[in-house]
Motif scaffolding. Structure first.
Motif, short mmCIF file in Angstrom:
data_model
loop_
_atom_site.label_atom_id
_atom_site.label_comp_id
_atom_site.label_asym_id
_atom_site.label_seq_id
_atom_site.Cartn_x
_atom_site.Cartn_y
_atom_site.Cartn_z
N LEU A 32 38.80 -7.43 -51.01
CA LEU A 32 38.65 -7.26 -52.41
C LEU A 32 37.57 -6.64 -52.92
N VAL A 33 38.05 -6.54 -54.80
CA VAL A 33 36.76 -6.01 -55.38
C VAL A 33 37.80 -6.80 -57.06
N ARG A 34 36.10 -7.84 -57.44
CA ARG A 34 36.84 -7.89 -59.18
C ARG A 34 35.57 -7.35 -59.59
N ALA A 35 35.46 -6.96 -61.06
CA ALA A 35 34.39 -6.40 -62.11
C ALA A 35 33.34 -5.90 -61.26
N GLY A 36 34.54 -4.64 -59.81
CA GLY A 36 32.61 -3.60 -60.04
C GLY A 36 32.15 -4.66 -58.21
N VAL A 37 32.48 -5.91 -57.93
CA VAL A 37 31.94 -6.91 -56.52
C VAL A 37 33.03 -6.71 -55.89
N GLY A 38 32.57 -6.50 -54.34
CA GLY A 38 33.14 -5.90 -53.13
C GLY A 38 33.12 -7.73 -52.28
N LEU A 39 34.22 -8.00 -51.78
CA LEU A 39 34.35 -9.23 -51.03
C LEU A 39 35.21 -8.88 -49.79
N GLN A 40 34.57 -9.54 -48.71
CA GLN A 40 35.33 -9.26 -46.50
C GLN A 40 35.74 -10.08 -46.46
N ILE A 41 36.97 -10.48 -46.18
CA ILE A 41 36.96 -11.58 -45.38
C ILE A 41 37.62 -11.61 -44.48
N GLY A 42 37.01 -11.68 -42.90
CA GLY A 42 37.10 -10.86 -41.54
C GLY A 42 37.85 -12.50 -41.00
N ARG A 43 38.67 -11.83 -39.81
CA ARG A 43 38.92 -12.66 -38.71
C ARG A 43 39.56 -13.19 -39.51
N VAL A 44 41.33 -13.35 -40.74
CA VAL A 44 41.82 -13.88 -40.87
C VAL A 44 42.49 -14.07 -39.93
N GLU A 45 43.31 -15.12 -40.19
CA GLU A 45 44.79 -15.44 -38.73
C GLU A 45 45.32 -15.81 -39.83
N ALA A 46 46.29 -15.56 -41.30
CA ALA A 46 47.45 -16.12 -42.01
C ALA A 46 46.76 -16.59 -43.47
N VAL A 47 47.62 -15.95 -43.76
CA VAL A 47 47.55 -16.26 -45.71
C VAL A 47 49.00 -16.71 -46.32
N GLU A 49 50.00 -17.29 -50.70
CA GLU A 49 50.25 -17.20 -51.70
C GLU A 49 51.17 -18.17 -52.14
N VAL A 50 50.39 -18.26 -53.78
CA VAL A 50 51.34 -18.74 -54.76
C VAL A 50 50.80 -18.88 -56.30
N SER A 51 51.54 -18.44 -56.88
CA SER A 51 51.09 -18.85 -58.63
C SER A 51 50.40 -17.85 -58.82
N GLY A 52 50.11 -16.42 -57.96
CA GLY A 52 49.04 -15.04 -57.94
C GLY A 52 48.09 -15.64 -57.62
N LEU A 53 47.53 -16.81 -56.82
CA LEU A 53 46.71 -17.36 -56.19
C LEU A 53 46.47 -17.02 -54.83
N ALA A 54 45.48 -16.55 -53.73
CA ALA A 54 45.65 -16.89 -52.83
C ALA A 54 44.97 -17.49 -51.88
N PHE A 66 41.52 -16.13 -53.41
CA PHE A 66 41.06 -16.03 -54.62
C PHE A 66 42.18 -15.62 -55.38
N SER A 67 42.21 -14.67 -56.34
CA SER A 67 43.11 -13.79 -56.81
C SER A 67 43.67 -13.28 -56.16
N ALA A 68 45.25 -13.02 -56.34
CA ALA A 68 45.83 -11.82 -55.11
C ALA A 68 46.07 -10.41 -55.77
N ALA A 69 45.80 -10.63 -56.68
CA ALA A 69 45.36 -9.41 -57.44
C ALA A 69 44.33 -8.10 -57.22
N ASP A 70 42.99 -9.27 -56.07
CA ASP A 70 42.26 -8.22 -56.20
C ASP A 70 41.96 -8.13 -54.93
N VAL A 71 43.09 -8.13 -53.93
CA VAL A 71 43.04 -7.52 -52.34
C VAL A 71 43.55 -5.86 -52.23
#
Length: 89
Positions: A32-47, A49-54, A66-71
């Motif tokens: 993910l990235v937002r305003a130039g700041v990155g984030l990694q979420i590892g070892r995700v088993e399930a996702v 998404e509802v109304s733009g939020l994930a 998080f915001s789904a648009a940031d992925v």
């Protein structure tokens, strides 16, 4: 919408509670990235998404919201049986 499309292309299937999971004990890393700041979420088993939020649930049971648009990328890990081991085989 794009997050769901990425997961479907990776072979993820809908499960109970609206969660989308990978089969065969696979995991994924969300980038993910937002305003130039990155984030990694590892070892995700399930996702989910509802109304733009994930929401992402990890193998340890942690949940991230998080915001789904940031992925911008998803890494789908190979199943454990297909993973290469270090050293000589």
């Amino acid at each position: 919408e794009s997050l769901t499309a990425i997961l479907e292309a990776a072979g993820a299937k809908p499960g109970e509670g609206g969660w989308i999971s990978l089969a065969d004990g696979r995991a994924m890393t969300l980038h993910l990235v937002r305003a130039g700041v990155g984030l990694q979420i590892g070892r995700v088993e399930a996702v989910r998404e509802v109304s733009g939020l994930a929401r992402a649930r990890t193998q340890k049971g942690e949940e991230y919201v998080f915001s789904a648009a940031d992925v911008f990328a998803v890494l789908v890990e190979a199943p454990a049986a297909q993973a290469r081991k270090a050293g000589f085989v």
